[in-house]
Design a protein around this motif. Structure first.
Motif, mmCIF file in Angstrom:
data_model
loop_
_atom_site.group_PDB
_atom_site.id
_atom_site.type_symbol
_atom_site.label_atom_id
_atom_site.label_comp_id
_atom_site.label_asym_id
_atom_site.label_seq_id
_atom_site.Cartn_x
_atom_site.Cartn_y
_atom_site.Cartn_z
ATOM 1 N N SER A 184 3.297 15.442 -11.090
ATOM 2 C CA SER A 184 4.415 15.816 -10.103
ATOM 3 C C SER A 184 5.406 16.746 -10.101
ATOM 4 N N ASP A 185 5.791 17.844 -9.409
ATOM 5 C CA ASP A 185 6.860 18.441 -9.488
ATOM 6 C C ASP A 185 7.981 17.817 -8.675
ATOM 7 N N ASP A 186 7.732 17.114 -7.623
ATOM 8 C CA ASP A 186 8.701 16.527 -6.877
ATOM 9 C C ASP A 186 8.403 15.037 -6.582
ATOM 10 N N LEU A 187 8.892 14.045 -7.071
ATOM 11 C CA LEU A 187 8.576 12.761 -6.765
ATOM 12 C C LEU A 187 9.117 12.246 -5.377
ATOM 13 N N PHE A 188 10.010 13.175 -4.813
ATOM 14 C CA PHE A 188 10.576 12.891 -3.252
ATOM 15 C C PHE A 188 10.015 13.783 -2.203
ATOM 16 N N ALA A 189 9.016 14.652 -2.527
ATOM 17 C CA ALA A 189 8.572 15.374 -1.449
ATOM 18 C C ALA A 189 7.740 14.319 -0.581
ATOM 19 N N PRO A 190 7.828 14.893 0.804
ATOM 20 C CA PRO A 190 7.133 13.899 1.699
ATOM 21 C C PRO A 190 5.641 14.011 1.749
ATOM 22 N N PHE A 191 4.780 12.960 1.764
ATOM 23 C CA PHE A 191 3.298 13.344 1.798
ATOM 24 C C PHE A 191 3.100 14.053 3.282
ATOM 25 N N PRO A 192 2.172 15.053 3.189
ATOM 26 C CA PRO A 192 1.962 15.945 4.651
ATOM 27 C C PRO A 192 1.307 14.691 5.322
ATOM 28 N N HIS A 193 0.468 13.925 5.188
ATOM 29 C CA HIS A 193 -0.002 12.981 6.037
ATOM 30 C C HIS A 193 0.495 11.578 6.456
ATOM 31 N N GLY A 194 1.687 11.647 6.089
ATOM 32 C CA GLY A 194 2.526 10.423 6.154
ATOM 33 C C GLY A 194 3.552 10.437 7.386
ATOM 34 N N SER A 195 4.638 9.515 7.106
ATOM 35 C CA SER A 195 5.613 9.572 8.232
ATOM 36 C C SER A 195 6.897 9.387 7.302
ATOM 37 N N GLY A 196 7.221 10.379 6.242
ATOM 38 C CA GLY A 196 8.078 10.298 5.278
ATOM 39 C C GLY A 196 7.955 9.655 4.172
ATOM 40 N N GLN A 197 6.935 8.842 3.674
ATOM 41 C CA GLN A 197 6.594 8.440 2.352
ATOM 42 C C GLN A 197 6.568 9.376 1.538
ATOM 43 N N HIS A 198 6.837 9.020 0.024
ATOM 44 C CA HIS A 198 6.728 10.132 -0.837
ATOM 45 C C HIS A 198 6.409 9.446 -1.952
ATOM 46 N N LEU A 199 5.994 10.072 -3.432
ATOM 47 C CA LEU A 199 5.475 9.507 -4.378
ATOM 48 C C LEU A 199 6.369 8.420 -5.149
ATOM 49 N N PHE A 200 7.564 8.785 -4.993
ATOM 50 C CA PHE A 200 8.535 7.641 -5.758
ATOM 51 C C PHE A 200 8.602 6.412 -5.194
ATOM 52 N N ARG A 201 8.400 6.353 -3.760
ATOM 53 C CA ARG A 201 8.555 5.323 -2.747
ATOM 54 C C ARG A 201 7.179 4.403 -3.331
ATOM 55 N N GLU A 202 6.189 5.424 -3.291
ATOM 56 C CA GLU A 202 5.030 4.293 -3.519
ATOM 57 C C GLU A 202 4.995 3.771 -5.078
ATOM 58 N N ALA A 203 5.500 4.763 -6.088
ATOM 59 C CA ALA A 203 5.722 3.872 -7.449
ATOM 60 C C ALA A 203 6.390 2.622 -7.159
ATOM 61 N N VAL A 204 7.724 2.821 -6.748
ATOM 62 C CA VAL A 204 8.418 1.580 -6.424
ATOM 63 C C VAL A 204 7.564 0.194 -5.936
ATOM 64 N N LEU A 205 7.085 0.466 -5.011
ATOM 65 C CA LEU A 205 6.124 -0.217 -4.172
ATOM 66 C C LEU A 205 4.964 -0.890 -5.211
ATOM 67 N N LEU A 206 4.552 -0.153 -5.698
ATOM 68 C CA LEU A 206 3.540 -0.667 -6.999
ATOM 69 C C LEU A 206 3.961 -1.582 -7.869
ATOM 70 N N LEU A 207 5.109 -0.866 -8.369
ATOM 71 C CA LEU A 207 5.852 -1.677 -9.380
ATOM 72 C C LEU A 207 6.265 -2.963 -8.725
ATOM 73 N N ASP A 208 6.912 -3.218 -7.545
ATOM 74 C CA ASP A 208 7.412 -4.384 -6.885
ATOM 75 C C ASP A 208 6.072 -5.395 -6.722
ATOM 76 N N HIS A 209 4.841 -4.791 -6.315
ATOM 77 C CA HIS A 209 3.794 -5.596 -6.032
ATOM 78 C C HIS A 209 3.197 -6.390 -7.213
ATOM 79 N N THR A 210 3.312 -5.303 -8.225
ATOM 80 C CA THR A 210 2.497 -6.180 -9.616
ATOM 81 C C THR A 210 3.554 -6.925 -10.302
ATOM 82 N N SER A 211 4.894 -6.793 -10.028
ATOM 83 C CA SER A 211 5.812 -7.750 -10.735
ATOM 84 C C SER A 211 5.608 -9.192 -9.979
ATOM 85 N N TYR A 212 5.225 -8.958 -8.679
ATOM 86 C CA TYR A 212 4.900 -10.205 -7.952
ATOM 87 C C TYR A 212 3.888 -11.088 -8.406
ATOM 88 N N HIS A 213 2.999 -10.399 -8.573
ATOM 89 C CA HIS A 213 1.588 -10.798 -8.909
ATOM 90 C C HIS A 213 1.567 -11.470 -10.292
#
Length: 96
Positions: free
Chosen positions: A52-81
């Motif tokens: 990725s060139d820009d972790l904060f670039a919004p996804f064209p198909h989303g409503s403001g989500q970006h790759l960094f947000r998804e990475a944090v969600l993945l980390l949070d979800h994995t640590s919970y389990h």
């Protein structure tokens, strides 16, 4: 349930689209395949982050989500389990 590897191009319905109908893999082979798929998806996501060139670039198909947000969600979800697994192993005294 959305199949693993299917790109999500629209928001999915909670909780129906997030959980499989089965409560457990049907066989040892299915379990092994599931674990292998998780590892494959993890490596694919890491590769996506590295390219990725820009972790904060919004996804064209989303409503403001970006790759960094998804990475944090993945980390949070994995640590919970991971915490759940540790708790269960302590309760069962199941340490190698």
């Amino acid at each position: 349930m959305i199949s693993p590897g299917t790109p999500i191009t629209k928001e999915i319905e909670w909780p129906k689209d997030y959980w499989p109908e089965e409560t457990a893999p049907g066989s040892d082979a299915a379990w092994k395949h599931s674990v292998e798929q998780v590892e494959k998806d993890l490596h694919a996501f890491i590769e996506l982050l590295e390219k990725s060139d820009d972790l904060f670039a919004p996804f064209p198909h989303g409503s403001g989500q970006h790759l960094f947000r998804e990475a944090v969600l993945l980390l949070d979800h994995t640590s919970y389990h991971t915490g759940e697994i540790v708790t269960l192993r302590r309760m069962l005294n199941a340490w190698p």
